[in-house]
Design an enzyme around this catalytic site. Structure first.
Site, PDB file in Angstrom:
ATOM      1  N   GLY A 110       0.798  -1.225   0.000  1.00 22.83           N
ATOM      2  CA  GLY A 110       0.000   0.000   0.000  1.00 22.83           C
ATOM      3  C   GLY A 110       0.831   1.275   0.000  1.00 22.83           C
ATOM      4  N   ASN A 114      -0.591   4.936  -1.646  1.00 19.33           N
ATOM      5  CA  ASN A 114      -1.419   5.680  -0.685  1.00 19.33           C
ATOM      6  C   ASN A 114      -1.068   7.167  -0.622  1.00 19.33           C
ATOM      7  OD1 ASN A 114       0.675   5.969   1.230  1.00 19.33           O
ATOM      8  ND2 ASN A 114       0.197   4.001   2.168  1.00 19.33           N
ATOM      9  N   GLU A 356     -10.344  13.712   6.317  1.00 16.02           N
ATOM     10  CA  GLU A 356      -9.182  14.232   5.591  1.00 16.02           C
ATOM     11  C   GLU A 356      -9.693  15.175   4.505  1.00 16.02           C
ATOM     12  OE1 GLU A 356      -7.391  10.732   3.925  1.00 16.02           O
ATOM     13  OE2 GLU A 356      -7.079  11.672   1.996  1.00 16.02           O
ATOM     14  N   HIS A 441      -9.096   1.486   3.619  1.00 14.97           N
ATOM     15  CA  HIS A 441      -8.546   1.070   4.907  1.00 14.97           C
ATOM     16  C   HIS A 441      -9.122  -0.263   5.375  1.00 14.97           C
ATOM     17  CE1 HIS A 441      -7.950   5.654   5.924  1.00 14.97           C
ATOM     18  NE2 HIS A 441      -7.152   5.235   4.958  1.00 14.97           N
ATOM     19  N   ASN A 479      -6.135   7.262   9.642  1.00 15.22           N
ATOM     20  CA  ASN A 479      -5.490   6.450   8.598  1.00 15.22           C
ATOM     21  C   ASN A 479      -4.524   5.479   9.273  1.00 15.22           C
ATOM     22  OD1 ASN A 479      -5.905   9.362   8.162  1.00 15.22           O
ATOM     23  ND2 ASN A 479      -5.777   8.799   6.036  1.00 15.22           N
TER      24      ASN A 479
HETATM   25  P1  FDA Z   1      -0.406  -3.967   2.444  1.00 17.25           P
HETATM   26  O1  FDA Z   1      -1.751  -4.022   1.822  1.00 17.25           O
HETATM   27  O2  FDA Z   1       0.315  -2.667   2.445  1.00 17.25           O
HETATM   28  O3  FDA Z   1       0.559  -5.008   1.727  1.00 17.25           O
HETATM   29  C1  FDA Z   1       0.196  -6.314   1.441  1.00 17.25           C
HETATM   30  C2  FDA Z   1       1.109  -6.838   0.351  1.00 17.25           C
HETATM   31  O4  FDA Z   1       0.949  -8.238   0.247  1.00 17.25           O
HETATM   32  C3  FDA Z   1       0.828  -6.268  -1.031  1.00 17.25           C
HETATM   33  O5  FDA Z   1       2.030  -5.847  -1.628  1.00 17.25           O
HETATM   34  C4  FDA Z   1       0.207  -7.439  -1.790  1.00 17.25           C
HETATM   35  O6  FDA Z   1       0.497  -7.436  -3.183  1.00 17.25           O
HETATM   36  C5  FDA Z   1       0.843  -8.628  -1.104  1.00 17.25           C
HETATM   37  N1  FDA Z   1       0.045  -9.858  -1.140  1.00 17.25           N
HETATM   38  C6  FDA Z   1      -1.282  -9.993  -0.913  1.00 17.25           C
HETATM   39  N2  FDA Z   1      -1.644 -11.277  -0.982  1.00 17.25           N
HETATM   40  C7  FDA Z   1      -0.530 -11.987  -1.261  1.00 17.25           C
HETATM   41  C8  FDA Z   1      -0.263 -13.372  -1.465  1.00 17.25           C
HETATM   42  N3  FDA Z   1      -1.233 -14.282  -1.397  1.00 17.25           N
HETATM   43  N4  FDA Z   1       1.003 -13.751  -1.751  1.00 17.25           N
HETATM   44  C9  FDA Z   1       2.014 -12.831  -1.839  1.00 17.25           C
HETATM   45  N5  FDA Z   1       1.813 -11.498  -1.654  1.00 17.25           N
HETATM   46  C10 FDA Z   1       0.552 -11.075  -1.361  1.00 17.25           C
HETATM   47  N6  FDA Z   1      -3.175   4.629   4.966  1.00 17.25           N
HETATM   48  C11 FDA Z   1      -2.644   5.641   5.696  1.00 17.25           C
HETATM   49  O7  FDA Z   1      -2.266   5.424   6.861  1.00 17.25           O
HETATM   50  N7  FDA Z   1      -2.533   6.895   5.147  1.00 17.25           N
HETATM   51  C12 FDA Z   1      -2.970   7.187   3.886  1.00 17.25           C
HETATM   52  O8  FDA Z   1      -2.849   8.318   3.416  1.00 17.25           O
HETATM   53  C13 FDA Z   1      -3.545   6.128   3.118  1.00 17.25           C
HETATM   54  N8  FDA Z   1      -4.036   6.339   1.856  1.00 17.25           N
HETATM   55  C14 FDA Z   1      -4.412   5.256   1.069  1.00 17.25           C
HETATM   56  C15 FDA Z   1      -4.733   5.459  -0.284  1.00 17.25           C
HETATM   57  C16 FDA Z   1      -5.002   4.351  -1.101  1.00 17.25           C
HETATM   58  C17 FDA Z   1      -5.339   4.570  -2.566  1.00 17.25           C
HETATM   59  C18 FDA Z   1      -4.958   3.040  -0.562  1.00 17.25           C
HETATM   60  C19 FDA Z   1      -5.229   1.832  -1.419  1.00 17.25           C
HETATM   61  C20 FDA Z   1      -4.661   2.850   0.775  1.00 17.25           C
HETATM   62  C21 FDA Z   1      -4.392   3.949   1.600  1.00 17.25           C
HETATM   63  N9  FDA Z   1      -4.047   3.769   2.938  1.00 17.25           N
HETATM   64  C22 FDA Z   1      -3.586   4.831   3.685  1.00 17.25           C
HETATM   65  C23 FDA Z   1      -4.105   2.440   3.556  1.00 17.25           C
HETATM   66  C24 FDA Z   1      -2.719   1.802   3.743  1.00 17.25           C
HETATM   67  O9  FDA Z   1      -1.987   1.824   2.535  1.00 17.25           O
HETATM   68  C25 FDA Z   1      -2.933   0.354   4.240  1.00 17.25           C
HETATM   69  O10 FDA Z   1      -3.601   0.425   5.489  1.00 17.25           O
HETATM   70  C26 FDA Z   1      -1.626  -0.398   4.400  1.00 17.25           C
HETATM   71  O11 FDA Z   1      -0.919  -0.467   3.182  1.00 17.25           O
HETATM   72  C27 FDA Z   1      -1.887  -1.809   4.928  1.00 17.25           C
HETATM   73  O12 FDA Z   1      -0.642  -2.396   5.258  1.00 17.25           O
HETATM   74  P2  FDA Z   1      -0.492  -3.966   5.384  1.00 17.25           P
HETATM   75  O13 FDA Z   1       0.824  -4.230   6.006  1.00 17.25           O
HETATM   76  O14 FDA Z   1      -1.701  -4.495   6.086  1.00 17.25           O
HETATM   77  O15 FDA Z   1      -0.529  -4.568   3.911  1.00 17.25           O
END
Ligand code: FDA
Length: 501
Positions: A110, A114, A356, A441, A479
């Site tokens: 993400g 993000n 936000e 989120h 966030n």
């Molecule tokens: P995250 O989702 O980051 O990473 C998971 C990874 O695992 C990915 O790279 C995926 O490809 C991989 N994966 C999944 N399944 C798999 C499998 N079976 N095998 C191998 N790899 C696999 N938050 C914030 O705090 N401030 C902000 O401004 C924003 N803005 C925002 C905008 C947009 C457009 C999005 C989509 C999201 C945000 N967020 C945000 C949310 C934030 O990005 C999100 O909460 C975190 O990335 C989540 O982190 P994780 O560690 O849970 O996993």
């Protein structure tokens, strides 16, 4: 016995996974990171790694024929999305009936897509949501560590007040203050010094060139530049891309065997591998980690997994909305893509909302004030395993989003009344002013203290850990990535100090 073995495997490369990889590497544990997306380091034909938001191409989205941007239309016109060639692009929108979930794909998860907003939750609400976690330790040690490691920085208030790039935020602030609401600056992982140099024309533009949801070519401290770079620097960590983990089973000799599909750039599975490990860290995000565990439980691969896996999922109360301003309240054609201000009404016990103030950089004056509201929605979804598609299905009904919409509406009705303005109906489809069918989120599915112990150790499976957003029970009030990072830091400290390797 699997052909390949590593003492530790980390699945995914988002926030939780990146923390796990670095701390394992520093502890001298040879670690393999398996990420289903690609490494975003090589420029395309246009000389850029990521495409411009205004000209999306195959790099924009994960195996789609057409982009699926959060804003469906402008003036009810289908001018936002573009036909593209299927490719392992950087942003995915995972559809689950009445709710779809945006996630990042690639090394950095993400963090690649993000908005970089990096707030720390209200301590009182954090303690309410995660009572099993020692708040003193979090606020004294792990939140500060996470902010430092992620490169969180603050906008210079003087520059904010004077630059054309944040006029949109100043206008929204004025309207919030007219309604008696409080606004706060929100820290970010985009380098605000770099942004100032962008504005001065000294460096290539990124946040000031409309880049965000399809990746930033400059300025943002995404995980590939922070935690993951440091993890590789330990010499003990390797990252393998285009590796989708689909199965986990216990190794009779101890530890776990992971099944991973190798994908190519057309989406074809070119190989299926098995890798063994002693410790397995799931950081595939709320959807990914939950699916891996649910599949393992329901197919009998990990029968020790409990009933709590797949429960406690929420949207963090996400709902987007937009207001139409008077002609004299121009928001500016030039807008930075990184939000810097929020309306903070979380202490309003009757209707807590943190909204936000979001940019809408279209390169023209549109008089729109956009918001991503985070509300306190008590509804929770759950996942079941669908054997026919071999996937996890989220159960979330449209009416479960109603509390989010009501809360956002109560706040923005107030803003509209105070400023004699109205909502925009042309942006989110179905002629509605609130976007309540997607979330940025996703939180929960493998909740801390329920499906796991207080440190993410998955119950019934020694040596198996969840380290990502799946641990957070559906709501945080802000966030989430700073919190996900800090919780992972806390868990890794404990696991590395006490668990057998
Ligand atoms: P995250 O989702 O980051 O990473 C998971 C990874 O695992 C990915 O790279 C995926 O490809 C991989 N994966 C999944 N399944 C798999 C499998 N079976 N095998 C191998 N790899 C696999 N938050 C914030 O705090 N401030 C902000 O401004 C924003 N803005 C925002 C905008 C947009 C457009 C999005 C989509 C999201 C945000 N967020 C945000 C949310 C934030 O990005 C999100 O909460 C975190 O990335 C989540 O982190 P994780 O560690 O849970 O996993």
């Amino acid at each position: 016995q699997p052909a390949q073995y590593a003492p530790a495997i980390v699945v995914g490369s988002g926030y939780g996974a990146a923390v796990a990889a670095l701390r394992l590497g520093q502890a001298g544990v040879r670690t393999v990171v398996l990420e289903m997306g690609r490494l975003w380091d090589a420029p395309g034909a246009d000389g850029k790694v990521f495409p411009a938001t205004t000209a999306p191409d195959q790099r924009s989205m994960w195996f789609r024929n057409r982009t699926e941007a959060p804003l469906a239309t402008f003036l009810w016109l289908d001018v936002v999305n573009r036909d593209i060639t299927p490719y392992p692009g950087v942003l995915d929108r995972v559809h689950h009936g009445d709710m779809s979930v945006y996630v990042g794909r690639g090394v950095g998860g993400g963090s690649l897509v993000n908005g970089g907003m990096a707030p720390t939750p209200r301590r009182s609400y954090f303690s309410e949501v995660l009572p099993a976690v020692d708040a003193d330790e979090m606020y004294g040690t792990y939140f500060p560590r996470a902010r430092r490691m992620l490169g969180v920085n603050d906008i210079d208030p003087g520059w904010f007040e004077s630059t054309q790039w944040y006029r949109f935020a100043r206008v929204s602030r004025k309207h919030a203050h007219n309604a008696g609401l409080r606004t706060v600056f929100v820290p970010n992982v985009y380098d605000f010094d770099y942004m100032r140099r962008e504005a001065a024309g000294q460096v290539p533009r990124s946040a000031l060139a409309g880049e965000v949801i399809y990746g930033n070519n400059h300025g943002k401290k995404s995980l590939d530049k922070t935690y993951l770079a440091a993890a590789l620097g330990t010499g003990n960590v390797t990252i393998e891309t285009m590796q989708r983990v689909v199965g986990v089973r216990p190794d009779p000799a101890g530890g776990y065997v992971v099944t991973a599909q190798t994908g190519d750039l057309t989406g074809r599975v070119t190989a299926v591998r098995e890798l063994g490990c002693r410790q397995l860290f799931l950081g595939a995000g709320s959807l990914g980690t939950t699916e891996i565990l649910l599949r393992a439980r329901e197919t009998g691969a990990l029968p020790g997994l409990g009933e709590q896996v797949g429960r406690g999922w929420g949207t963090n109360g996400n709902v987007m909305t937009a207001r139409a301003n008077h002609l004299w309240d121009t928001v500016g054609a030039c807008q930075a893509t990184m939000p810097a201000l929020g309306i903070d009404d979380w202490d309003n016990a009757g209707n807590p909302v943190f909204a936000e103030i979001a940019p809408l950089p279209m390169g023209l004056e549109h008089w729109i004030s956009m918001y991503l509201a985070i509300t306190r929605n008590p509804e929770r979804g759950h996942f079941t395993y669908d054997a026919a598609t071999d996937s996890a299905r989220l159960h979330w009904r449209r009416e479960q989003s109603a509390p989010s919409v009501q809360a956002a509406k109560a706040l923005f009705d107030r803003v509209n009344r105070a400023n004699v303005t109205i909502y925009r109906y042309d942006l989110f489809g179905e002629n509605k002013p609130f976007a309540d069918t997607f979330t940025y989120h996703p939180l929960g599915g493998c909740v801390l203290g329920e499906a796991t112990d207080a440190y993410g150790r998955v119950k019934g499976c020694p040596g198996l850990y969840a380290v990502d957003g799946s641990l957070v029970p559906g709501s945080l009030g802000v966030n989430p990535f700073v919190t996900i990072t800090a919780l992972a830091e806390r868990a890794m400290d404990r696991i590395l100090a006490t668990d057998p390797r």
